[in-house]
Design a protein around this motif. Structure first.
Motif, PDB file in Angstrom:
ATOM      1  N   ASP A  28      94.317 -40.447  63.582  1.00  0.00           N
ATOM      2  CA  ASP A  28      93.866 -41.216  62.424  1.00  0.00           C
ATOM      3  C   ASP A  28      95.012 -41.560  61.471  1.00  0.00           C
ATOM      4  O   ASP A  28      94.906 -42.499  60.686  1.00  0.00           O
ATOM      5  CB  ASP A  28      92.806 -40.445  61.638  1.00  0.00           C
ATOM      6  N   GLU A  63      93.136 -44.302  59.317  1.00  0.00           N
ATOM      7  CA  GLU A  63      92.509 -43.611  58.187  1.00  0.00           C
ATOM      8  C   GLU A  63      92.644 -44.422  56.898  1.00  0.00           C
ATOM      9  O   GLU A  63      91.699 -44.523  56.114  1.00  0.00           O
ATOM     10  CB  GLU A  63      93.158 -42.242  58.016  1.00  0.00           C
ATOM     11  N   ALA A  64      93.804 -45.028  56.688  1.00  0.00           N
ATOM     12  CA  ALA A  64      94.021 -45.833  55.479  1.00  0.00           C
ATOM     13  C   ALA A  64      93.109 -47.066  55.482  1.00  0.00           C
ATOM     14  O   ALA A  64      92.554 -47.434  54.437  1.00  0.00           O
ATOM     15  CB  ALA A  64      95.482 -46.258  55.371  1.00  0.00           C
ATOM     16  N   TYR A 121      90.189 -47.351  57.086  1.00  0.00           N
ATOM     17  CA  TYR A 121      88.840 -46.821  56.892  1.00  0.00           C
ATOM     18  C   TYR A 121      88.580 -46.558  55.408  1.00  0.00           C
ATOM     19  O   TYR A 121      87.570 -47.004  54.849  1.00  0.00           O
ATOM     20  CB  TYR A 121      88.692 -45.538  57.710  1.00  0.00           C
ATOM     21  N   ASP A 122      89.503 -45.848  54.760  1.00  0.00           N
ATOM     22  CA  ASP A 122      89.335 -45.503  53.348  1.00  0.00           C
ATOM     23  C   ASP A 122      89.297 -46.750  52.462  1.00  0.00           C
ATOM     24  O   ASP A 122      88.475 -46.852  51.554  1.00  0.00           O
ATOM     25  CB  ASP A 122      90.452 -44.563  52.879  1.00  0.00           C
ATOM     26  N   ARG A 123      90.193 -47.693  52.731  1.00  0.00           N
ATOM     27  CA  ARG A 123      90.269 -48.915  51.920  1.00  0.00           C
ATOM     28  C   ARG A 123      88.995 -49.747  52.049  1.00  0.00           C
ATOM     29  O   ARG A 123      88.412 -50.178  51.048  1.00  0.00           O
ATOM     30  CB  ARG A 123      91.486 -49.745  52.340  1.00  0.00           C
ATOM     31  N   ASN A 174      86.039 -48.783  53.209  1.00  0.00           N
ATOM     32  CA  ASN A 174      84.893 -48.018  52.710  1.00  0.00           C
ATOM     33  C   ASN A 174      84.802 -48.117  51.187  1.00  0.00           C
ATOM     34  O   ASN A 174      83.720 -48.368  50.639  1.00  0.00           O
ATOM     35  CB  ASN A 174      84.997 -46.554  53.142  1.00  0.00           C
ATOM     36  N   ALA A 175      85.914 -47.951  50.492  1.00  0.00           N
ATOM     37  CA  ALA A 175      85.918 -48.048  49.028  1.00  0.00           C
ATOM     38  C   ALA A 175      85.495 -49.448  48.584  1.00  0.00           C
ATOM     39  O   ALA A 175      84.744 -49.604  47.605  1.00  0.00           O
ATOM     40  CB  ALA A 175      87.303 -47.705  48.481  1.00  0.00           C
ATOM     41  N   GLU A 211      81.661 -49.765  49.185  1.00  0.00           N
ATOM     42  CA  GLU A 211      80.930 -48.967  48.195  1.00  0.00           C
ATOM     43  C   GLU A 211      80.950 -49.642  46.827  1.00  0.00           C
ATOM     44  O   GLU A 211      79.937 -49.685  46.133  1.00  0.00           O
ATOM     45  CB  GLU A 211      81.521 -47.555  48.104  1.00  0.00           C
ATOM     46  N   HIS A 219      85.975 -50.673  60.939  1.00  0.00           N
ATOM     47  CA  HIS A 219      86.096 -49.516  60.057  1.00  0.00           C
ATOM     48  C   HIS A 219      85.004 -49.514  58.986  1.00  0.00           C
ATOM     49  O   HIS A 219      84.477 -48.458  58.633  1.00  0.00           O
ATOM     50  CB  HIS A 219      87.492 -49.477  59.426  1.00  0.00           C
ATOM     51  N   ALA A 254      82.141 -46.642  58.405  1.00  0.00           N
ATOM     52  CA  ALA A 254      81.923 -46.001  57.106  1.00  0.00           C
ATOM     53  C   ALA A 254      80.455 -46.086  56.685  1.00  0.00           C
ATOM     54  O   ALA A 254      79.879 -45.089  56.240  1.00  0.00           O
ATOM     55  CB  ALA A 254      82.822 -46.652  56.056  1.00  0.00           C
ATOM     56  N   SER A 286      82.602 -40.542  61.508  1.00  0.00           N
ATOM     57  CA  SER A 286      84.003 -40.202  61.279  1.00  0.00           C
ATOM     58  C   SER A 286      84.835 -40.949  62.294  1.00  0.00           C
ATOM     59  O   SER A 286      84.318 -41.466  63.295  1.00  0.00           O
ATOM     60  CB  SER A 286      84.208 -38.694  61.430  1.00  0.00           C
TER      61      SER A 286
END
Length: 170
Positions: free
Chosen positions: A113, A124-125, A127-129, A131-132, A135, A157, A161, A166
């Motif tokens: 990841d 991972e970056a 996914y996080d970006r 997802n944020a 949201e 991604h 999310a 995961s």
């Protein structure tokens, strides 16, 4: 409205896609086929059973142009959101699909990841970006159905999310 509908649309085919070049954050315009795909999506959405309230788009030209062509029919507000941009491929921007395969990009990014061996964004970056971004959009427009115009990896991604999956390890 008791539920919120989210629709994800990948941009139409690009010149780079046609040439089998891997472009993440590098610009590549829609080709004729991509323009026709975006126009067809807009026409299809006119008879779609769900009414949408706004379009959120990646700032990259291929996604933004797709959103604009879809919107010729829908006449919705378009919001440009940099959180929907494609994965930065770093040093691998512009290599061929075959070179990307030979380098083992998919294998590395699925197993790790945090993989950044290409000098770009890790899975991972991304996914996080994304997802944020999703949201934030869902919280800001809780009673509205939203269309997201983005890119293949970003959409994958984002869906992971939303489904609360995961990142997958092999």
């Amino acid at each position: 409205m008791s539920e919120q509908h989210l629709l994800f649309i990948r941009h139409g085919e690009t010149v780079a896609n046609e040439q089998q070049l891997a472009y993440g954050v590098t610009e590549s315009p829609l080709n004729e086929k991509g323009i026709a795909q975006a126009q067809a999506a807009g026409q299809r959405l006119m008879s779609w059973p769900t009414q949408y309230h706004r379009i959120l788009s990646s700032p990259l030209e291929r996604a933004r142009h797709t959103a604009e062509l879809i919107n010729l029919e829908l006449k919705l507000e378009i919001i440009i959101d940099p959180g929907l941009i494609e994965c930065d491929l770093g040093n691998w921007e512009g290599i061929t699909y075959q070179q990307m395969h030979d380098f083992g990009y998919a294998r590395h990014s699925i197993k790790d990841d945090a993989f950044t061996g290409h000098g770009g964004e890790s899975p991972e970056a991304v996914y996080d970006r994304v997802n944020a971004t999703l949201e934030r959009a869902r919280a800001h427009y809780p009673k509205q159905n939203l269309i997201f115009v983005s890119h293949g990896s970003a959409i994958a991604h984002g869906l992971a999310a939303i489904l609360q999956l995961s990142l997958i390890h092999i």
